[in-house]
Write a protein that holds these residues in place. Structure first.
Motif, PDB file in Angstrom:
ATOM      1  N   ASP A 103      45.621  49.963  61.068  1.00  0.00           N
ATOM      2  CA  ASP A 103      44.653  50.580  61.989  1.00  0.00           C
ATOM      3  C   ASP A 103      43.523  49.635  62.376  1.00  0.00           C
ATOM      4  O   ASP A 103      43.073  49.622  63.519  1.00  0.00           O
ATOM      5  CB  ASP A 103      44.046  51.832  61.354  1.00  0.00           C
ATOM      6  CG  ASP A 103      45.037  52.970  61.302  1.00  0.00           C
ATOM      7  OD1 ASP A 103      45.892  53.052  62.196  1.00  0.00           O
ATOM      8  OD2 ASP A 103      44.969  53.770  60.349  1.00  0.00           O
ATOM      9  N   SER A 107      55.461  55.961  60.958  1.00  0.00           N
ATOM     10  CA  SER A 107      56.247  57.171  60.680  1.00  0.00           C
ATOM     11  C   SER A 107      57.386  57.261  61.683  1.00  0.00           C
ATOM     12  O   SER A 107      57.273  56.788  62.817  1.00  0.00           O
ATOM     13  CB  SER A 107      55.374  58.436  60.738  1.00  0.00           C
ATOM     14  OG  SER A 107      54.827  58.611  62.027  1.00  0.00           O
ATOM     15  N   TYR A 129      43.489  63.745  61.302  1.00  0.00           N
ATOM     16  CA  TYR A 129      42.951  62.480  60.788  1.00  0.00           C
ATOM     17  C   TYR A 129      41.497  62.335  61.210  1.00  0.00           C
ATOM     18  O   TYR A 129      41.191  62.440  62.402  1.00  0.00           O
ATOM     19  CB  TYR A 129      43.693  61.283  61.395  1.00  0.00           C
ATOM     20  CG  TYR A 129      45.144  61.152  61.017  1.00  0.00           C
ATOM     21  CD1 TYR A 129      45.526  60.338  59.953  1.00  0.00           C
ATOM     22  CD2 TYR A 129      46.142  61.804  61.736  1.00  0.00           C
ATOM     23  CE1 TYR A 129      46.872  60.187  59.619  1.00  0.00           C
ATOM     24  CE2 TYR A 129      47.482  61.664  61.403  1.00  0.00           C
ATOM     25  CZ  TYR A 129      47.834  60.858  60.341  1.00  0.00           C
ATOM     26  OH  TYR A 129      49.156  60.714  60.013  1.00  0.00           O
TER      27      TYR A 129
HETATM   28  O1  LIG Z   1      50.639  60.644  62.300  1.00  0.00           O
HETATM   29  C1  LIG Z   1      51.390  59.698  62.103  1.00  0.00           C
HETATM   30  O2  LIG Z   1      52.554  59.828  61.775  1.00  0.00           O
HETATM   31  C2  LIG Z   1      50.899  58.281  62.245  1.00  0.00           C
HETATM   32  C3  LIG Z   1      49.486  58.160  62.679  1.00  0.00           C
HETATM   33  C4  LIG Z   1      48.985  56.767  62.609  1.00  0.00           C
HETATM   34  O3  LIG Z   1      49.610  55.889  62.119  1.00  0.00           O
HETATM   35  C5  LIG Z   1      47.682  56.419  63.118  1.00  0.00           C
HETATM   36  O4  LIG Z   1      47.002  57.260  63.679  1.00  0.00           O
HETATM   37  O5  LIG Z   1      47.269  55.260  62.964  1.00  0.00           O
END
Ligand SMILES: O=C(O)CCC(=O)C(=O)O
Length: 270
Positions: free
Chosen positions: A111, A206, A219
């Motif tokens: 990230d 993912s 998130y």
């Molecule tokens: O939700 C997911 O499967 C991945 C999300 C992700 O990798 C991100 O937001 O950086």
């Protein structure tokens, strides 16, 4: 909520911690209702898969009360502030839908590379802390993490604007294979309510979801206040520029909100 010494040690060594059932069924229910409301309308903050189904709802903490409360929840804000040893602000808030039969892949990435390249974030002093809104199963596109990969620092990445609807700085296969040889892959799974916190340089991704089971995860990207972004190129709803330190709410804030809503008089029908 403060992390224990063992949890902090695990975080620093492995790059992540997973706490199953950190939120109760009552708290998750109010968040799931919120997610339903959030994904309903057409809004520019809702990004869609190439197929058209919702992929991500950004910044819903700015217009949905339950999301706003989650954005200040002590079980999310305090562990990150504890790890950085300073107050944090909200860099990004999103719900990733990973819809049944249609949720698309997130390629392997770190990230911080996106936050640095696209937003001008100085240091990897920001990280995601996530709450499972659905049961996350081995089969419905769980988040996969490469333990200890954060120790490699920020790795050269390519800008992937093709694979999915969401541009991302992604890693090549040789790099991922080398890091996986060292650290393996883990995919934390469990009931809705699980909490996952991972370092901004931890490699993760993912797979698509071809099952009938949706996999929604919310998130929060929380950044140390001293690490404010300097050159945002993305929309404000993706990379926020309000650097106000978050003041955590009481631990029962979501429950109080759920109960106050259930006492509201039903809307008049006539
Ligand atoms: O939700 C997911 O499967 C991945 C999300 C992700 O990798 C991100 O937001 O950086």
């Amino acid at each position: 909520m403060k992390l224990t010494a063992e949890q902090l040690e695990h975080f620093h060594k492995e790059g992540y911690i997973f706490i199953p059932e950190a939120f109760t069924a009552e708290e998750i229910e109010v968040l799931r209702e919120a997610a339903k409301d959030v994904f309903e309308p057409e809004r520019e903050e809702i990004w869609r898969e190439k197929s058209g189904v919702p992929r991500t709802a950004f910044a819903c903490h700015t217009y949905n009360k339950a999301c706003e409360i989650l954005g200040k929840h002590p079980r999310l804000v305090e562990p990150v502030a504890q790890a950085f040893e300073e107050p944090v602000y909200m860099h990004q808030f999103k719900i990733n839908a990973k819809a049944a039969f249609a949720g698309d892949v997130w390629q392997w990435h770190q990230d911080f590379v996106t936050w640095h390249n696209d937003d001008g974030m100085p240091e990897p002093r920001a990280m995601n802390i996530a709450v499972f809104l659905d049961d996350v199963l081995p089969i419905n596109g769980p988040l996969m993490l490469v333990p200890r990969s954060h120790e490699s620092g920020a790795i050269d990445a390519g800008h992937d604007t093709e694979t999915t609807a969401y541009p991302l700085w992604t890693l090549d296969n040789d790099t991922v294979a080398r890091l996986v040889e060292q650290g393996g892959i883990v995919a934390p799974t469990g009931k809705a309510g699980g909490l996952l916190m991972f370092h901004g340089n931890l490699v993760h991704g993912s797979a698509g979801n071809i099952t009938p089971y949706p996999r929604k995860i919310v998130y929060l990207t929380l950044s140390a206040v001293s690490n404010a972004i300097t050159k945002p190129t993305r929309a404000e709803y993706i990379a926020h520029t309000d650097f106000t330190p978050i003041e955590a709410l009481p631990d029962d804030a979501l429950v109080q909100y759920a109960r106050s809503r259930s006492q509201e008089p039903a809307a008049a029908t006539a």
